[in-house]
Design a protein around this motif. Structure first.
Motif, PDB file in Angstrom:
ATOM      1  N   THR A  49       7.829 -28.408  14.876  1.00  0.00           N
ATOM      2  CA  THR A  49       7.992 -29.749  15.445  1.00  0.00           C
ATOM      3  C   THR A  49       9.394 -29.966  16.013  1.00  0.00           C
ATOM      4  N   VAL A  52      10.188 -28.573  19.566  1.00  0.00           N
ATOM      5  CA  VAL A  52       9.863 -29.457  20.694  1.00  0.00           C
ATOM      6  C   VAL A  52      11.085 -30.292  21.065  1.00  0.00           C
ATOM      7  N   ALA A  56      13.316 -30.024  24.560  1.00  0.00           N
ATOM      8  CA  ALA A  56      13.262 -31.192  25.447  1.00  0.00           C
ATOM      9  C   ALA A  56      14.641 -31.779  25.712  1.00  0.00           C
ATOM     10  N   VAL A 110      -0.097 -30.939  17.384  1.00  0.00           N
ATOM     11  CA  VAL A 110       0.337 -31.626  18.601  1.00  0.00           C
ATOM     12  C   VAL A 110       1.552 -30.920  19.198  1.00  0.00           C
ATOM     13  N   ALA A 111       2.517 -30.567  18.342  1.00  0.00           N
ATOM     14  CA  ALA A 111       3.716 -29.875  18.819  1.00  0.00           C
ATOM     15  C   ALA A 111       3.360 -28.536  19.452  1.00  0.00           C
ATOM     16  N   GLU A 114       2.114 -28.755  22.997  1.00  0.00           N
ATOM     17  CA  GLU A 114       3.212 -28.935  23.944  1.00  0.00           C
ATOM     18  C   GLU A 114       4.016 -27.658  24.115  1.00  0.00           C
ATOM     19  N   LEU A 115       4.224 -26.945  23.022  1.00  0.00           N
ATOM     20  CA  LEU A 115       5.066 -25.750  23.077  1.00  0.00           C
ATOM     21  C   LEU A 115       4.408 -24.607  23.843  1.00  0.00           C
ATOM     22  N   ALA A 118       5.731 -25.426  27.153  1.00  0.00           N
ATOM     23  CA  ALA A 118       7.186 -25.547  27.248  1.00  0.00           C
ATOM     24  C   ALA A 118       7.896 -24.224  27.014  1.00  0.00           C
TER      25      ALA A 118
END
Length: 208
Positions: A49, A52, A56, A110-111, A114-115, A118
């Motif tokens: 987590t 992220v 960012a 969720v993380a 996104e990762l 990313a």
């Protein structure tokens, strides 16, 4: 290769955090001193987590070698009763008390979604700003891989479960990093003896 290794290790952590045994033993002591199972699970989840958050944030301006990231951190050599390690446990215990096992696993899932985008998108020269210094993005992800591999094992043992199979690239990267740290702490000769000459091996070559 470290980027897919990180994502694979993070996936392994997420699956472990979904195991029903975690809810059953959330408040029980973990395999680590002064760490509840829930606190350890929170610390494991942080490796995903918080990545992220770091990726960012605005990039840093300069980077140090990955080994210096550890040799410059007091928690590496201060032991479990050192102030830095006590603070790590305290913060993990506090944040675990404010969540549930299912919420924690959800946050990692969720993380990870996104990762997956990313991590791949990071430029090779991206510097992750860690405050006092920065690391090149792949070196930063290597530190997360090591944390994931080590703490997945810690949590599985705490839950009385077999340690999940780790991605080979993740375990090999972890072994290389920990071997370098062990040589820095104990000297190369002691590491060689521990690996090749049991009769002359030191008591410990622990890297952390």
């Amino acid at each position: 290769m470290i980027r897919p290794a990180f994502l694979d290790a993070a996936e392994t952590a997420m699956v472990l955090l979904r195991d029903p045994m975690l809810a059953a033993q959330w408040s029980a002591p973990s395999a680590l001193p002064d760490f509840s199972t829930g606190g350890l699970a929170r610390h494991l989840a942080n490796q995903v987590t918080q990545t992220v958050t770091f990726l960012a944030a605005p990039p840093g301006e300069s980077a140090i070698p990955v080994l210096e990231h550890f040799t410059g951190n007091a928690w590496v050599t201060s032991g479990v009763d050192g102030p830095d390690n006590i603070d790590i446990r305290r913060r993990s215990e506090q944040t675990s008390a404010a969540t549930t096992p299912s919420e924690l696993a959800d946050s990692v899932e969720v993380a990870l979604i996104e990762l997956r985008a990313a991590v791949v998108a990071q430029p090779a020269d991206r510097i992750v700003d860690l405050g006092d210094w920065g690391l090149k993005v792949d070196d930063f992800l290597l530190t997360r891989v090591m944390e994931l591999v080590v703490h997945i094992d810690d949590l599985a043992v705490s839950l009385g479960l077999p340690t999940p199979p780790m991605p080979q690239t993740a375990t090999e990267a972890t072994i290389r990093l920990l071997s370098s740290l062990a040589a820095w702490r104990h000297g190369s000769l002691n590491v060689i003896r521990a690996l090749a000459r049991q009769e002359r091996a030191p008591t410990s070559i622990s890297a952390l």
